[in-house]
Design an enzyme around this catalytic site. Structure first.
Site, PDB file in Angstrom:
ATOM      1  N   SER A 216     -18.629  -2.377 -14.942  1.00 27.71           N
ATOM      2  CA  SER A 216     -17.584  -3.204 -14.372  1.00 27.71           C
ATOM      3  C   SER A 216     -16.242  -2.475 -14.462  1.00 27.71           C
ATOM      4  CB  SER A 216     -17.539  -4.506 -15.167  1.00 27.71           C
ATOM      5  OG  SER A 216     -16.809  -5.445 -14.475  1.00 27.71           O
ATOM      6  N   GLY A 217     -15.499  -2.442 -13.362  1.00 33.45           N
ATOM      7  CA  GLY A 217     -14.169  -1.838 -13.390  1.00 33.45           C
ATOM      8  C   GLY A 217     -14.153  -0.345 -13.102  1.00 33.45           C
TER       9      GLY A 217
ATOM     10  N   GLY B  25     -22.831   0.829 -11.498  1.00 40.42           N
ATOM     11  CA  GLY B  25     -21.917   1.396 -12.493  1.00 40.42           C
ATOM     12  C   GLY B  25     -21.234   0.262 -13.226  1.00 40.42           C
TER      13      GLY B  25
ATOM     14  N   GLY C 173     -14.819   1.002 -10.290  1.00 38.62           N
ATOM     15  CA  GLY C 173     -14.259   1.231  -8.955  1.00 38.62           C
ATOM     16  C   GLY C 173     -15.249   1.077  -7.811  1.00 38.62           C
ATOM     17  N   LYS C 174     -16.302   0.331  -8.038  1.00 37.00           N
ATOM     18  CA  LYS C 174     -17.327   0.156  -6.992  1.00 37.00           C
ATOM     19  C   LYS C 174     -16.723  -0.487  -5.733  1.00 37.00           C
ATOM     20  CE  LYS C 174     -20.030  -2.313  -9.688  1.00 37.00           C
ATOM     21  NZ  LYS C 174     -19.378  -2.153 -10.996  1.00 37.00           N
ATOM     22  N   SER C 175     -15.950  -1.564  -5.945  1.00 30.60           N
ATOM     23  CA  SER C 175     -15.385  -2.279  -4.796  1.00 30.60           C
ATOM     24  C   SER C 175     -14.377  -1.414  -4.054  1.00 30.60           C
ATOM     25  CB  SER C 175     -14.714  -3.567  -5.249  1.00 30.60           C
ATOM     26  OG  SER C 175     -15.672  -4.422  -5.800  1.00 30.60           O
TER      27      SER C 175
ATOM     28  N   GLU D  85     -13.797  -8.091  -3.839  1.00 33.29           N
ATOM     29  CA  GLU D  85     -12.706  -8.368  -4.775  1.00 33.29           C
ATOM     30  C   GLU D  85     -12.090  -7.056  -5.210  1.00 33.29           C
ATOM     31  OE1 GLU D  85     -13.301  -9.252  -8.878  1.00 33.29           O
ATOM     32  OE2 GLU D  85     -11.139  -8.882  -8.901  1.00 33.29           O
TER      33      GLU D  85
ATOM     34  N   ARG E 251     -26.678  20.042 -10.970  1.00 33.09           N
ATOM     35  CA  ARG E 251     -25.834  21.071 -10.399  1.00 33.09           C
ATOM     36  C   ARG E 251     -26.390  21.624  -9.088  1.00 33.09           C
ATOM     37  NH1 ARG E 251     -22.061  23.085 -14.262  1.00 33.09           N
ATOM     38  NH2 ARG E 251     -21.294  24.256 -12.495  1.00 33.09           N
TER      39      ARG E 251
ATOM     40  N   ASP F 253     -20.375  -6.609  -5.306  1.00 32.68           N
ATOM     41  CA  ASP F 253     -20.472  -7.196  -6.640  1.00 32.68           C
ATOM     42  C   ASP F 253     -21.882  -7.670  -7.009  1.00 32.68           C
ATOM     43  OD1 ASP F 253     -18.974  -7.680  -8.993  1.00 32.68           O
ATOM     44  OD2 ASP F 253     -19.409  -9.804  -8.687  1.00 32.68           O
TER      45      ASP F 253
ATOM     46  N   HIS G 220     -26.129  -5.894 -10.173  1.00 27.33           N
ATOM     47  CA  HIS G 220     -24.680  -5.822 -10.203  1.00 27.33           C
ATOM     48  C   HIS G 220     -24.258  -4.508  -9.550  1.00 27.33           C
ATOM     49  CE1 HIS G 220     -20.613  -6.339 -11.492  1.00 27.33           C
ATOM     50  NE2 HIS G 220     -20.640  -5.221 -12.194  1.00 27.33           N
TER      51      HIS G 220
END
Lengths: 87, 329
Positions: free
Chosen positions: B161-162, B159, B164-166, B208, B249, B183, B144
């Site tokens: 869902s939601g 990361g 901000g990958k797309s 999407e 760092r 996706d 995913h």
């Protein structure tokens, strides 16, 4: 406010790895951590700042710590420096 | 997710032209299945030694086998072929356009085993067929996340869902990088240490975006905004900023992750408002390239710092005064 001068005693001085360790410890406390050396003042929670001090072995750093957990912070930092950053 | 077998019919459909196969017998044999990527030359089996005979592989009959069968008298020939053909064999391929003994074709027809002929040499055929079979049976896994080719470096963005990958992917494409998949990325282990990522055919090059819906990247950005597959080289894991977590760092130590048992460098990137993740990902790709060319920024910096600390105080003061007073670099 706590002011304390500590000597860097590990062989290689405050290079990248010890600097990262110091910043990590300082970052755990709410207090403001300032470090002074040769007229240069940096934020103890900033990795670039701490490295810019270029604190070689045998040099002295002055710590100025202000905040509610200042006592715990200076104790943790002092231990780290005296234990040579566990290198 | 793994392919268990393919039928000889599928193999023929996808390879007839590429392998220049001519079918010599047995329509029924096309329903047989092959479930291993390896290929076998049955020299020893034809000579009668059938212990450890790997009959589950496609059998390739080359010059040596044909020559051997030619020198046998009829009784020995029948015996040899009967012993061989009694095993469950997926298919037989005869190379160099050799003429097979008619008895072999007859026996194969009786047992419903397909026999093919090719003009290719045995080595060439094994190479071409092996490539196809290893690809079909390669270990694969769906991940995913999104995958983008950034300056030629295959970046797999993961990361929750939601996170901000797309959106980050869209931003990367807009800046001239190329979309591989959004996706869902199908990762295949091509060789022992190489992973290839690609999208599902049905969703190829669609993104999407929440609040907007589906975006056809190929139509909007054109052919240069996409690519079909790309080696996975770096994983960038987006995480929510957590003030109590410790993040890398300096970059002296590289974090690693594993996909299909292959080690990959993984950068864990905390997200918070005002952070330009796209530019950071481009920098990750360029840093990867620098390292591939032998330059390690964190090590280089630390060497410089250590050298500086070893210099005498006087020299250092002179240097400082110089740059301040004369305002030169």
């Amino acid at each position: 406010m706590i002011e304390k001068t500590l000597q860097i005693i590990n062989e290689q001085g405050l290079h990248a790895r010890p600097a990262a360790h110091l910043v990590k410890i300082a970052g755990r406390f709410k207090s403001e951590v300032k470090i002074l050396k040769d007229g240069l003042e940096v934020n103890g929670k900033s990795i670039m700042g701490v490295m810019m001090l270029a604190a070689e072995t045998g040099s002295y750093l002055s710590f100025v710590i202000t905040g509610e957990d200042e006592q715990a912070a200076i104790e943790a930092i002092e231990e780290l420096i005296n234990k040579k950053f566990y290198e | 997710m793994k392919v268990d077998y393919i039928t000889i019919r599928t193999l023929l459909r996808e390879n007839q032209a590429r392998l220049k196969l001519t079918q010599l017998c047995s329509e029924n044999g096309l329903n047989r299945k092959v479930s291993v990527p390896d290929i076998h030359r049955p020299g020893l089996a034809l000579s009668g030694f059938v212990q450890l005979f790997t009959n589950d592989r496609i059998q390739v009959i080359g010059n040596t086998e044909i020559r051997y069968l030619q020198i046998l008298d009829e009784e020995k020939l029948h015996q040899s072929i009967n012993t061989f053909i009694e095993f469950e064999i997926p298919a037989i391929i005869i190379t160099n356009n050799n003429t097979a003994p008619p008895y072999l074709i007859e026996a194969a027809r009786r047992r419903h085993i397909s026999v093919f002929k090719t003009p290719y040499s045995t080595t060439r055929l094994i190479h071409l067929l092996g490539e196809y079979l290893h690809d079909v049976f390669a270990p694969r896994q769906s991940v995913h996340g999104s995958m983008v080719d950034v300056y030629g470096v295959g970046i797999l963005i993961t990361g929750r869902s939601g996170i901000g990958k797309s959106e980050i992917t869209l931003d990367l494409i807009e800046r001239g990088n190329r979309l591989v998949a959004d996706d869902l990325v199908i990762v295949t282990r091509r060789t022992e240490e190489m992973l290839i990522g690609r999208g599902r055919e049905i969703a190829e090059h669609f993104l999407e975006i929440r609040g907007l819906g589906l975006v056809d990247v190929r139509r909007i950005f054109g052919i240069r905004g996409i690519r079909r597959q790309k080696r996975v080289e770096v994983v960038v894991k987006l995480v929510d900023w957590d003030k109590d977590s410790q993040y890398e760092r300096i970059g002296l130590d590289e974090n690693q992750t594993k996909i299909l048992d292959v080690d990959l460098p993984e950068v864990i990137l905390p997200i918070n408002p005002g952070k330009n993740v796209t530019v950071i990902i481009e920098t990750i790709a360029m840093n990867f390239l620098l390292r591939a060319y032998g330059y390690h920024p964190a090590r280089e910096f630390n060497t410089k710092l250590k050298d500086f600390m070893q210099q005498k105080d006087n020299e250092r003061l002179d240097l400082d005064r110089d740059s301040i007073e004369r305002d030169i670099e």
